[in-house]
Design a protein around this motif. Structure first.
Motif, PDB file in Angstrom:
ATOM      1  N   GLU B 318      35.536  26.119 -35.196  1.00  0.00           N
ATOM      2  CA  GLU B 318      35.549  25.897 -33.890  1.00  0.00           C
ATOM      3  C   GLU B 318      36.987  24.989 -33.516  1.00  0.00           C
ATOM      4  OE1 GLU B 318      34.197  26.797 -31.230  1.00  0.00           O
ATOM      5  OE2 GLU B 318      35.002  25.611 -29.829  1.00  0.00           O
ATOM      6  N   GLY B 319      37.239  24.386 -34.405  1.00  0.00           N
ATOM      7  CA  GLY B 319      38.458  23.430 -34.064  1.00  0.00           C
ATOM      8  C   GLY B 319      39.499  24.334 -34.018  1.00  0.00           C
ATOM      9  N   GLU B 320      39.697  25.514 -34.921  1.00  0.00           N
ATOM     10  CA  GLU B 320      40.746  26.451 -34.855  1.00  0.00           C
ATOM     11  C   GLU B 320      40.870  27.175 -33.377  1.00  0.00           C
ATOM     12  OE1 GLU B 320      41.619  27.451 -39.549  1.00  0.00           O
ATOM     13  OE2 GLU B 320      40.015  28.677 -38.474  1.00  0.00           O
ATOM     14  N   ARG B 321      39.652  27.572 -33.059  1.00  0.00           N
ATOM     15  CA  ARG B 321      39.560  28.172 -31.731  1.00  0.00           C
ATOM     16  C   ARG B 321      40.170  27.316 -30.640  1.00  0.00           C
ATOM     17  NH1 ARG B 321      35.054  31.068 -34.094  1.00  0.00           N
ATOM     18  NH2 ARG B 321      33.777  29.294 -33.775  1.00  0.00           N
ATOM     19  N   GLN B 322      39.782  26.114 -30.849  1.00  0.00           N
ATOM     20  CA  GLN B 322      40.265  25.116 -29.682  1.00  0.00           C
ATOM     21  C   GLN B 322      41.859  24.980 -29.872  1.00  0.00           C
ATOM     22  OE1 GLN B 322      38.687  23.349 -27.424  1.00  0.00           O
ATOM     23  NE2 GLN B 322      36.482  23.958 -27.790  1.00  0.00           N
ATOM     24  N   ILE B 323      42.094  24.929 -30.800  1.00  0.00           N
ATOM     25  CA  ILE B 323      43.730  24.995 -30.904  1.00  0.00           C
ATOM     26  C   ILE B 323      44.541  26.230 -30.525  1.00  0.00           C
ATOM     27  CG2 ILE B 323      45.509  25.123 -32.948  1.00  0.00           C
ATOM     28  CD1 ILE B 323      45.221  22.386 -32.084  1.00  0.00           C
ATOM     29  N   ALA B 324      43.586  27.309 -30.659  1.00  0.00           N
ATOM     30  CA  ALA B 324      44.266  28.453 -30.338  1.00  0.00           C
ATOM     31  C   ALA B 324      44.492  28.684 -28.838  1.00  0.00           C
ATOM     32  CB  ALA B 324      43.260  29.736 -30.537  1.00  0.00           C
ATOM     33  N   ALA B 325      43.212  28.095 -28.273  1.00  0.00           N
ATOM     34  CA  ALA B 325      43.173  27.908 -26.641  1.00  0.00           C
ATOM     35  C   ALA B 325      44.048  27.221 -26.075  1.00  0.00           C
ATOM     36  CB  ALA B 325      41.705  27.541 -26.278  1.00  0.00           C
TER      37      ALA B 325
END
Lengths: 447, 447
Positions: B318-325
């Motif tokens: 989820e952290g990786e998705r947040q960074i991607a966003a």
């Protein structure tokens, strides 16, 4: 990283400051002057340093540095990786490329243990123990540059003709070729997995999937206890498979064109260096390659005074050499397709000719060594089941494979070719061990 | 074989006799006229046949043949592979490519079992059971043409820059990465062999062998019990390793250039078809990709209202998705390098920065999913031994690997990248299973 100059670029570089990185091949530590041969992936260059052996009376910082540099060079062990900065000078008296570098500063990346465990003349087994040092030899490096060019040419040929590249699984629930020479391992849920002996079944699967034309270059595994110069427990297999063929002839025609294309690429890029380091010509084969039916090949061998001792009607290695000699004498060719094998000595999935009952298959010999088996495959499931039974195979164990042909299938065929065998023969080497990055055999699992 | 015309060639072929081979996608068997959609690896074409339903009073050989053909077409099962010869006619009213073929003769290569076990909307698991049928779908075929173009672009980039292609062994005497997730098998002489979890050690070996720059695309194996959309027990690993780098930055710069080049090749060749079939744009990434140190990334994630629950200081999915966003919003970019990982969450062979103590390494995220770990490797054997011990590893078990660095070594680094993850994210698919030819997972070993 950007400042680094490759050794091969030095000849065309201007005199002046330069930085080169590589490893120490030799040190010649004379009283008044020191020479280091430094090699990188592109060549070797001579470094030179006027020796400073003592501080003397007029000691100053510069002299201290010079003494330290001299001592560093004296202590350099073969194999030490370093970066040198210095002055490039063109001098036609220097045999090695007509340039040398006067050492300014020298930065050691990692010093080598001075006791190098192997020399160029160590036994093959010993050299394999220390393969990472053995590979530093210029001719060994060249082998893998030839490999790179060869493979890229194969792929380019295929891609220009709209082949699809596949990666078939190496873990399988059942043997891919035979129950012999099989590596088994414990998988999840108490299942046994097997390592693929070839991509055979899965490259055929691409045909029923409508892929048309495919290729794969990937490892294959055989629990083969042989110690010959041509066998390994893990090897790189070059595979192609194509649909809508009329017979194995369509496969053979593709393969000879492919090999001509790839040998041309190697000859163009590395021919001179191969000649220099291996003393062989990379010969670009003319097409078509000669074709000889097996029965005729056996007659030829016999007429040359050699009786093949095998009872199964196949050629043996000496028979293959005899045929190669005949083909060389008669056609001046290094390659020959041997065709029309009896079903008894071929895999159950080889298609048979309706008239002769012989398989629609070939072996390709290169300088007398088999490098390929090619065939049209049987795509009619009822015939395939019969042929499997005839070989004593249980169709139930083959069910996942037979299923491929129950929902429609095109006529198709292909070949598998051993990369190391081709390289061995192309370079005139005596064993696939010499042309394999890290060989794997019954007694060789490391490094 | 030579007469066969590919479907994609029909539009530019003249009206007249033609021969096409492929498989039956649909049959529309109307009373007065029959339509068959025939697909090959390049497209689909409509076959048309005026139906002859009875012999009638004026029966003759031609009428009998016409009746037989009509009955053959009526009985055609989806998936049947056949060759049709007939008359090509351009007709702009035909939606499918503006051409149709009036059937003359029809030769069935292998008829399909009429009960097709799957449909396009079958569950993923069911489709994997019958993958060879599933792959006939146009979008599945496209996946592997994209794969082919992508890989060939990678290799072309490398070969134009003098990289050497290596084939590292997949059978090893000791684990390549960790003792967990390891497949073991019985080898010769009571030895245990392990399947390579990555080519890590052996691609580093190429650096101490003086190869300079190398690449490999090959299978890797992990006995990983996970069932996520991103894990497999066998996967295709894309690896490169280069010498004489200053830091992981040199690796990252190579990788971003490489990806830009390969995405450009895919966009050029397949962009329109990917848009049509997957409804996604193949975006060619601009370089440099954004870079964010891990500590900063965690701050960014936190400021977006998400607290990473892991205690080891790494990002979670989820952290990786947040960074991607965040990266998408801030830089309009699909890729981001996360850098400066703490040694506690990196492999023992990652080099550490002397000042910060953090590793000289990165993860590359593509649309929020990790596709790569890259790093500079520690090449100083004494430091390497210390770092191994610190991780609780026994240097004796690593001796064959540590030996590589005892006879000289250049500074070097590289990356490993999962092919299926890149394809999944490029095409907007939900799982690597969809983009893998034959997926292998804990409960999936067949077909």
């Amino acid at each position: 990283m950007n400042e680094r100059v490759l050794v091969k670029q030095l000849q065309s570089a201007p005199d002046g400051p330069v930085s080169v990185s590589g490893w120490v091949e030799t040190v010649r530590d004379q009283k008044k002057v020191q020479f280091v041969i430094l090699r990188d992936e592109t060549g070797a260059v001579q470094l030179v340093n006027p020796a400073t052996r003592e501080l003397g009376d007029d000691a100053d910082a510069a002299r201290e540095a010079a003494l330290a540099l001299t001592e560093t060079i004296s202590a350099l062990a073969t194999g030490t990786f370093l970066t040198v900065t210095g002055e490039l000078k063109h001098d036609e008296r220097v045999k090695l490329g007509g340039v040398e570098i006067k050492v300014g500063a020298l930065e050691i990346a990692a010093a080598a243990n001075p006791e190098t465990p192997i020399a160029a003349d160590s036994s093959a087994d010993k050299r394999m123990d220390w393969r990472f040092i053995d590979l530093r030899q210029r001719r060994n490096n060249l082998i893998f540059r030839v490999q790179t060019t060869f493979e890229h040419a194969l792929r380019t040929y295929w891609i220009e003709r709209d082949y699809i590249e596949v990666h078939t699984p190496k873990l399988m629930a059942s043997p891919s070729e035979s129950n012999a020479e099989l590596f088994a391992l414990e998988y999840f849920n108490d299942q046994t997995a097997y390592l693929a002996q070839s991509p055979q079944f899965f490259k055929q699967m691409a045909q029923v999937a409508g892929f048309g034309k495919i290729f794969e270059i990937a490892p294959a595994f055989r629990a083969d206890p042989s110690f010959t110069s041509r066998h390994a427990t893990e090897f790189t297999s070059i595979d192609a498979e194509i649909s809508w063929i009329d017979s194995h002839e369509d496969v053979a025609r593709m393969q000879e064109e492919l090999l001509q294309f790839a040998f041309q690429a190697v000859a163009d890029k590395h021919g001179a260096e191969v000649k220099e380091l291996f003393d062989v010509e990379v010969q670009v084969p003319s097409i078509p390659f000669p074709r000889i039916p097996l029965a005729e090949a056996l007659e030829i061998v016999k007429s040359r005074g050699y009786e093949v001792p095998r009872t199964d009607g196949d050629l043996d290695p000496e028979g293959e050499r005899q045929i190669a000699a005949y083909v060389q004498e008669t056609y001046g060719h290094q390659f020959v397709f041997i065709t029309d094998y009896h079903p008894a000595i071929r895999a159950f999935y080889h298609m048979r000719d309706e008239e002769t009952g012989l398989t629609k298959s070939y072996d390709l010999l290169f300088n007398g060594v088999e490098i390929t088996t090619g065939a049209q495959r049987e795509h009619r499931v009822d015939v395939l089941v019969e042929q499997a039974k005839e070989k004593g195979l249980d169709p139930e164990h083959l069910d996942f494979y037979l299923d491929f042909f129950r929902f429609g299938a095109p006529p198709h065929g292909g070949f598998g070719m051993g990369l190391a065998r081709v390289l061995m023969l192309m370079l005139g080497e005596s064993s696939i061990r010499e042309v394999t990055y890290l060989f794997r055999g019954p007694t060789r699992l490391a490094p």
